[in-house]
Write a protein that holds these residues in place. Structure first.
Motif, PDB file in Angstrom:
ATOM      1  N   ALA A  16      -5.336  -0.496  -1.741  1.00 49.17           N
ATOM      2  CA  ALA A  16      -5.092  -1.361  -0.572  1.00 49.17           C
ATOM      3  C   ALA A  16      -4.947  -2.828  -0.963  1.00 49.17           C
ATOM      4  O   ALA A  16      -4.986  -3.705  -0.105  1.00 49.17           O
ATOM      5  CB  ALA A  16      -6.225  -1.192   0.446  1.00 49.17           C
ATOM      6  N   SER A  17      -4.747  -3.083  -2.257  1.00 52.85           N
ATOM      7  CA  SER A  17      -4.598  -4.476  -2.707  1.00 52.85           C
ATOM      8  C   SER A  17      -3.148  -4.945  -2.649  1.00 52.85           C
ATOM      9  O   SER A  17      -2.855  -6.089  -2.969  1.00 52.85           O
ATOM     10  CB  SER A  17      -5.106  -4.594  -4.147  1.00 52.85           C
ATOM     11  OG  SER A  17      -4.519  -3.592  -4.960  1.00 52.85           O
ATOM     12  N   SER A  18      -2.239  -4.068  -2.232  1.00 53.43           N
ATOM     13  CA  SER A  18      -0.815  -4.379  -2.321  1.00 53.43           C
ATOM     14  C   SER A  18      -0.041  -3.501  -1.346  1.00 53.43           C
ATOM     15  O   SER A  18      -0.548  -2.471  -0.885  1.00 53.43           O
ATOM     16  CB  SER A  18      -0.346  -4.093  -3.763  1.00 53.43           C
ATOM     17  OG  SER A  18       1.052  -4.152  -3.889  1.00 53.43           O
ATOM     18  N   GLY A  19       1.154  -3.923  -0.997  1.00 54.30           N
ATOM     19  CA  GLY A  19       2.145  -3.073  -0.347  1.00 54.30           C
ATOM     20  C   GLY A  19       1.669  -2.291   0.866  1.00 54.30           C
ATOM     21  O   GLY A  19       1.057  -2.831   1.797  1.00 54.30           O
ATOM     22  N   ALA A  40      -7.178  -1.137  -8.060  1.00 55.63           N
ATOM     23  CA  ALA A  40      -7.341  -0.719  -9.456  1.00 55.63           C
ATOM     24  C   ALA A  40      -7.426  -1.922 -10.376  1.00 55.63           C
ATOM     25  O   ALA A  40      -8.253  -1.966 -11.272  1.00 55.63           O
ATOM     26  CB  ALA A  40      -6.181   0.172  -9.868  1.00 55.63           C
ATOM     27  N   SER A  41      -6.540  -2.913 -10.161  1.00 61.45           N
ATOM     28  CA  SER A  41      -6.519  -4.060 -11.082  1.00 61.45           C
ATOM     29  C   SER A  41      -6.467  -5.406 -10.371  1.00 61.45           C
ATOM     30  O   SER A  41      -6.865  -6.411 -10.938  1.00 61.45           O
ATOM     31  CB  SER A  41      -5.311  -3.947 -12.023  1.00 61.45           C
ATOM     32  OG  SER A  41      -4.113  -3.954 -11.270  1.00 61.45           O
ATOM     33  N   SER A  42      -5.981  -5.430  -9.135  1.00 60.26           N
ATOM     34  CA  SER A  42      -5.731  -6.718  -8.477  1.00 60.26           C
ATOM     35  C   SER A  42      -6.857  -7.111  -7.523  1.00 60.26           C
ATOM     36  O   SER A  42      -6.776  -6.907  -6.305  1.00 60.26           O
ATOM     37  CB  SER A  42      -4.400  -6.670  -7.719  1.00 60.26           C
ATOM     38  OG  SER A  42      -4.208  -7.876  -7.022  1.00 60.26           O
ATOM     39  N   ASN A 165       8.211  13.468 -12.514  1.00 62.89           N
ATOM     40  CA  ASN A 165       6.743  13.445 -12.362  1.00 62.89           C
ATOM     41  C   ASN A 165       6.352  12.990 -10.951  1.00 62.89           C
ATOM     42  O   ASN A 165       5.475  13.579 -10.316  1.00 62.89           O
ATOM     43  CB  ASN A 165       6.091  12.564 -13.442  1.00 62.89           C
ATOM     44  CG  ASN A 165       6.751  11.195 -13.611  1.00 62.89           C
ATOM     45  OD1 ASN A 165       7.730  10.876 -12.935  1.00 62.89           O
ATOM     46  ND2 ASN A 165       6.224  10.402 -14.520  1.00 62.89           N
ATOM     47  N   TYR A 166       7.025  11.958 -10.457  1.00 63.43           N
ATOM     48  CA  TYR A 166       6.700  11.421  -9.128  1.00 63.43           C
ATOM     49  C   TYR A 166       7.015  12.449  -8.037  1.00 63.43           C
ATOM     50  O   TYR A 166       6.189  12.727  -7.158  1.00 63.43           O
ATOM     51  CB  TYR A 166       7.500  10.130  -8.895  1.00 63.43           C
ATOM     52  CG  TYR A 166       7.183   9.419  -7.595  1.00 63.43           C
ATOM     53  CD1 TYR A 166       6.098   8.553  -7.508  1.00 63.43           C
ATOM     54  CD2 TYR A 166       7.983   9.593  -6.455  1.00 63.43           C
ATOM     55  CE1 TYR A 166       5.809   7.882  -6.319  1.00 63.43           C
ATOM     56  CE2 TYR A 166       7.706   8.928  -5.275  1.00 63.43           C
ATOM     57  CZ  TYR A 166       6.619   8.069  -5.211  1.00 63.43           C
ATOM     58  OH  TYR A 166       6.342   7.411  -4.032  1.00 63.43           O
ATOM     59  N   ALA A 167       8.213  13.026  -8.082  1.00 63.96           N
ATOM     60  CA  ALA A 167       8.592  14.001  -7.055  1.00 63.96           C
ATOM     61  C   ALA A 167       7.678  15.230  -7.101  1.00 63.96           C
ATOM     62  O   ALA A 167       7.280  15.771  -6.062  1.00 63.96           O
ATOM     63  CB  ALA A 167      10.055  14.411  -7.227  1.00 63.96           C
ATOM     64  N   GLN A 200       9.592  -1.937   1.628  1.00 66.86           N
ATOM     65  CA  GLN A 200       9.712  -3.082   0.725  1.00 66.86           C
ATOM     66  C   GLN A 200       8.352  -3.462   0.140  1.00 66.86           C
ATOM     67  O   GLN A 200       7.544  -4.120   0.801  1.00 66.86           O
ATOM     68  CB  GLN A 200      10.297  -4.260   1.495  1.00 66.86           C
ATOM     69  CG  GLN A 200      10.756  -5.386   0.611  1.00 66.86           C
ATOM     70  CD  GLN A 200      11.680  -6.324   1.361  1.00 66.86           C
ATOM     71  OE1 GLN A 200      11.773  -6.287   2.584  1.00 66.86           O
ATOM     72  NE2 GLN A 200      12.361  -7.186   0.637  1.00 66.86           N
ATOM     73  N   THR A 201       8.095  -3.007  -1.078  1.00 65.59           N
ATOM     74  CA  THR A 201       6.830  -3.312  -1.761  1.00 65.59           C
ATOM     75  C   THR A 201       7.136  -3.486  -3.253  1.00 65.59           C
ATOM     76  O   THR A 201       8.247  -3.181  -3.706  1.00 65.59           O
ATOM     77  CB  THR A 201       5.801  -2.162  -1.624  1.00 65.59           C
ATOM     78  OG1 THR A 201       6.179  -1.094  -2.492  1.00 65.59           O
ATOM     79  CG2 THR A 201       5.666  -1.655  -0.201  1.00 65.59           C
ATOM     80  N   PRO A 202       6.138  -3.906  -4.040  1.00 61.70           N
ATOM     81  CA  PRO A 202       6.387  -4.077  -5.482  1.00 61.70           C
ATOM     82  C   PRO A 202       6.807  -2.791  -6.196  1.00 61.70           C
ATOM     83  O   PRO A 202       7.505  -2.847  -7.215  1.00 61.70           O
ATOM     84  CB  PRO A 202       5.031  -4.570  -6.009  1.00 61.70           C
ATOM     85  CG  PRO A 202       4.388  -5.247  -4.836  1.00 61.70           C
ATOM     86  CD  PRO A 202       4.831  -4.460  -3.634  1.00 61.70           C
TER      87      PRO A 202
END
Ligand code: NDP
Length: 268
Positions: A16-19, A40-42, A165-167, A200-202
């Protein structure tokens, strides 16, 4: 005062730190929920979301945890239950891509995507379900003893060359979600997915940050615009609320029509 569909409820949103995750966390809070903002990192991204939620008068905490790691997930739930004293909503949103042509795809790329996008949902959902079963229905609370929302993708149904991998992970989310919904419905736990189209996200910056890329992307979206995290936040609030109490085991595609085979619009 406006109606708050999630008044007094407690939520965890992973990634939930992004997008999209940030958009969902803010939407749940605006609907009345207290929110654990996982990252995770931000830390700075998570802290921004926490500050915005607190400014709405809700409780919020930022918790660092890799959803693919069992100990981290346990710590995320411990921190949330200590801070809020309960849990009503889990949004399994954390996810990433590690793209490669299939012949070049490394085992590390495969495992990273599966670990975050699919195993993370297993680890988080398992602890959420234990908590929902422990508490049962709460007097004066939601009609369900718990709600789980999985962030899937249009790629749970649209194959995606170069992103096997994603699909595969999102195809896995589909039957993970449906099987969980089937198993837990008698316990009054609802499990559903959201299948975003292009938001629209990173994660997909390359697909919208030049006019040429955006024009190509818009050919895949009959509704003619790219989505924004708020579009997903609104769907998440509805799926978490009693307004969708009879909805279970479904993927709600929020995609401007991307799953409508737009290339067939002129006769195929
Ligand atoms: P972003 O890259 O903007 O955000 C991803 C989030 O996931 C970040 O908060 C990141 O944390 C977090 N994250 C990554 N790995 C982990 C991990 N191991 N443990 C915990 N958190 C992690 O992407 P989106 O917002 O676009 O994507 C969110 C979800 O939506 C994903 O599941 C994605 O597959 C799905 N989706 C997105 C679409 C889109 O068009 N944007 C379309 C369809 C689905 P941090 O930044 O702190 O590292």
């Amino acid at each position: 005062m406006t109606y708050q569909a999630l008044k007094g409820q407690k939520a965890i949103v992973t990634g939930a730190s992004s997008g999209i995750g940030a958009g969902v966390a803010l939407a749940l809070a605006a609907a009345g929920a207290d929110v654990a903002v996982n990252y995770a990192s931000s830390l700075s991204g998570a802290q921004r979301v926490v500050d915005e939620i607190k400014a709405m008068g809700r409780q919020a905490i930022a918790v660092k945890a890799d959803v693919a790691q069992e100990d981290d997930v346990q710590a995320l739930f411990d921190a949330t239950l200590t801070a809020f004293g309960g849990l009503d909503i889990l949004v399994n949103n954390a996810g990433l891509q590690q793209d490669a042509a299939f012949a070049e795809m490394t085992l590390a790329q495969w495992n990273k995507v599966m670990g975050t996008n699919l195993t993370g949902m297993f680890l988080c959902s398992r602890l959420a379900v234990k908590e929902f079963l422990r508490c049962g229905l709460k007097p004066g609370g939601s009609r369900a003893s718990g709600k789980i929302i999985c962030m899937s993708s249009v790629h749970e149904v649209i194959p995606w060359a170069g992103h096997v991998n994603y699909a595969a992970s999102k195809g896995g989310v589909k039957l993970f979600m449906q099987s969980l919904a089937q198993e837990l419905a008698p316990k009054k736990i609802r499990v559903n997915s959201i299948g975003p189209g292009a938001i629209q996200t990173p994660i997909n910056k390359a697909a919208w940050d030049t006019q040429q890329a955006l024009d190509a992307l818009l050919k895949l979206i009959p509704y003619g615009r790219i989505g924004v995290p708020e579009d997903i936040g609104k769907a998440a609030v509805w799926l978490a609320s009693d307004d969708s109490d009879y909805v279970n085991g479904q993927t709600i595609f929020v995609d401007g029509g991307m799953t409508l085979y737009p290339e067939f619009a002129d006769g195929g």
